[in-house]
Design a protein around this motif. Structure first.
Motif, PDB file in Angstrom:
ATOM      1  N   GLN A  16      50.701  -3.384 -71.063  1.00 26.78           N
ATOM      2  CA  GLN A  16      50.784  -4.835 -70.970  1.00 26.78           C
ATOM      3  C   GLN A  16      49.406  -5.424 -71.160  1.00 26.78           C
ATOM      4  O   GLN A  16      48.438  -4.896 -70.632  1.00 26.78           O
ATOM      5  N   MET A  23      55.988  -6.621 -74.411  1.00 26.52           N
ATOM      6  CA  MET A  23      56.871  -6.320 -73.297  1.00 26.52           C
ATOM      7  C   MET A  23      56.481  -4.957 -72.737  1.00 26.52           C
ATOM      8  O   MET A  23      56.289  -3.995 -73.500  1.00 26.52           O
ATOM      9  N   TYR A  28      61.470   0.323 -72.679  1.00 26.42           N
ATOM     10  CA  TYR A  28      60.983  -0.972 -72.236  1.00 26.42           C
ATOM     11  C   TYR A  28      61.456  -1.230 -70.802  1.00 26.42           C
ATOM     12  O   TYR A  28      62.599  -0.930 -70.451  1.00 26.42           O
ATOM     13  N   GLU A  29      60.556  -1.782 -70.024  1.00 23.48           N
ATOM     14  CA  GLU A  29      60.886  -2.092 -68.636  1.00 23.48           C
ATOM     15  C   GLU A  29      61.918  -3.228 -68.597  1.00 23.48           C
ATOM     16  O   GLU A  29      61.719  -4.273 -69.226  1.00 23.48           O
ATOM     17  N   THR A  57      63.994  -6.503 -67.671  1.00 20.28           N
ATOM     18  CA  THR A  57      63.599  -7.810 -67.138  1.00 20.28           C
ATOM     19  C   THR A  57      64.693  -8.407 -66.264  1.00 20.28           C
ATOM     20  O   THR A  57      64.443  -9.371 -65.541  1.00 20.28           O
ATOM     21  N   ASP A 108      58.733  -6.999 -81.385  1.00 19.40           N
ATOM     22  CA  ASP A 108      58.256  -7.697 -80.192  1.00 19.40           C
ATOM     23  C   ASP A 108      57.071  -8.565 -80.601  1.00 19.40           C
ATOM     24  O   ASP A 108      55.976  -8.463 -80.049  1.00 19.40           O
ATOM     25  N   ARG A 137      56.014 -13.855 -77.588  1.00 18.01           N
ATOM     26  CA  ARG A 137      56.968 -14.457 -76.669  1.00 18.01           C
ATOM     27  C   ARG A 137      57.664 -15.624 -77.369  1.00 18.01           C
ATOM     28  O   ARG A 137      57.019 -16.479 -77.963  1.00 18.01           O
ATOM     29  N   GLU A 185      62.533  -8.768 -76.241  1.00 20.54           N
ATOM     30  CA  GLU A 185      62.656  -9.676 -75.098  1.00 20.54           C
ATOM     31  C   GLU A 185      64.070 -10.242 -75.013  1.00 20.54           C
ATOM     32  O   GLU A 185      64.653 -10.327 -73.921  1.00 20.54           O
ATOM     33  N   LEU A 189      66.571  -7.411 -73.893  1.00 22.35           N
ATOM     34  CA  LEU A 189      66.386  -7.044 -72.492  1.00 22.35           C
ATOM     35  C   LEU A 189      67.033  -8.074 -71.570  1.00 22.35           C
ATOM     36  O   LEU A 189      67.559  -7.718 -70.500  1.00 22.35           O
ATOM     37  N   ALA A 190      67.027  -9.320 -71.983  1.00 23.74           N
ATOM     38  CA  ALA A 190      67.606 -10.392 -71.159  1.00 23.74           C
ATOM     39  C   ALA A 190      69.115 -10.265 -71.024  1.00 23.74           C
ATOM     40  O   ALA A 190      69.718 -10.890 -70.141  1.00 23.74           O
TER      41      ALA A 190
END
Length: 372
Positions: free
Chosen positions: A5, A49, A65-66, A68, A92, A95, A101, A104-105
């Motif tokens: 990160q 991410m 990926y971690e 979210t 990625d 943002r 991203e 992951l949401a």
């Protein structure tokens, strides 16, 4: 081991008064953008991410990926496959324009395989290594974390061709649930930019390019960058005018900045892989005829027996619509074959400002239809 990160994005600087009339608001936005650019040196939030490695291979790494939001166990995992030459953060980009991203949401677990383009032996790696070893190993590693259930695959550009060829190859028996290929040209005869190279190859028997990449050991990163820029000469020539006339458009300025960062991060193509692409794809167009041979055996798209989504960019000159659409005539064994065309060029159809409302929605619907 810590997650990857970058430092937090800067906060916006002071804004000018937001007055009622349009011109004043425009001046206010211009002032904010210029203040942030001068103060922080950039506008785009290009923090990646966070992700952690789950498999360290010989010349490649698989990352997770971690999450979210809480992971939804009903959604099958997805493995992203970047192309050679381009950085993996195309998935990625920034943002607000990150496919990772966005996915992951939804609660889906997202993985990505990355390559070491400069390590020992990189120049000797051929396409068969990705198709028969690297991607299958990545798929097995992801599947092992999900009760050995099959995994969705999605690739961009050459990465998309890797996903299709891996699904076509019967060597590994890799656990594949579905394949999505963004901007992956199967028929290079439909790519106008390739025509001069094919003519030179035919006239010389391929000797000029063969000698070049064998001598260098790779197709240099600078040449990869030039090739991408050549496809959008008009955009680069008009960039100063675009910037000057859109200083109030924060999102556009952020997108241009993020794309410039991606272009500056191009890497070299491994020599052997580039040689195979040159001889079998560019020169002979073997993919379009479904007669590609790897490691002495045929790998035919007709043998793909999983659902496939093909995504083409309406303005793509690297992978024009016709070059992508050719695959629909070859993927005769797929039980659910979908082909869609959306706004954007080669990168734009994957990570452009309109991708969220277009290609990403098709991808998410396709994955959901084949989660079980």
């Amino acid at each position: 081991m810590t997650a990857e990160q970058q430092p937090p994005a800067p906060t916006s600087g002071p804004s000018l008064p937001a007055l009622a009339d349009g011109p004043a608001r425009t001046v206010s936005r211009i002032g904010e953008n210029l203040w942030d650019c001068v103060t922080h040196g950039h506008l785009a939030d290009t923090r990646r991410m966070p992700r952690l490695p789950v498999l360290l291979g010989d010349g490649y790494t698989v990352h997770r990926y971690e999450p979210t939001v809480p992971v939804d166990p009903a959604l099958a995992p997805l493995l992203l496959v970047p192309p050679l030459g381009a950085p993996d953060f195309a998935f990625d980009l920034r943002r607000g324009a990150s496919l990772v991203e966005d996915l992951l949401a939804t609660g889906r677990e997202i993985f990505i395989v990355t390559y070491d383009a400069t390590g020992p032996g990189a120049g000797r790696r051929g396409l068969e290594l990705w198709v028969d070893e690297i991607l299958p190993a990545a798929l097995y590693a992801v599947a092992a974390k999900h009760d050995d259930a099959p995994v969705h695959l999605a690739g961009w550009s050459l990465g998309g061709l890797f996903t299709l060829l891996t699904a076509a190859s019967g060597v590994s028996g890799a656990p594949i649930r579905s394949v999505t290929a963004f901007a992956s040209p199967v028929d290079v005869s439909a790519v106008p930019l390739v025509a001069p190279f094919r003519s030179v190859a035919e006239y010389t028997g391929g000797r000029i390019f063969s000698t070049a990449y064998r001598t260098l050991g790779s197709f240099p990163a600078t040449a990869v960058k030039w090739a991408f820029q050549l496809t959008s000469v008009e955009r680069y020539l008009t960039k100063p005018v675009t910037l000057a006339t859109h200083l109030d458009d924060r999102e556009l300025l952020e997108q241009i900045e993020a794309v410039d960062l991606l272009m500056a991060s191009m890497t070299a193509y491994p020599g052997r892989a580039f040689g195979q692409i040159y001889h079998h794809v560019i020169r002979s167009n073997d993919l379009a005829e479904d007669r590609l041979a790897l490691a002495g055996r045929p790998v035919r798209l007709a043998d793909v027996d999983v659902p496939v989504l093909l995504v083409a960019g309406a303005d793509d000159v690297i992978a024009p619509v016709a070059a992508v659409e050719r695959a629909t005539e070859l993927l005769t064994g797929s039980p659910d074959l979908r082909f869609v065309v959306h706004p954007g060029g080669h990168l734009g159809v994957l990570a452009g400002r309109r991708a969220r409302e277009h290609s990403w929605r098709d991808l998410e619907a396709f994955l959901a239809d084949h989660d079980h």
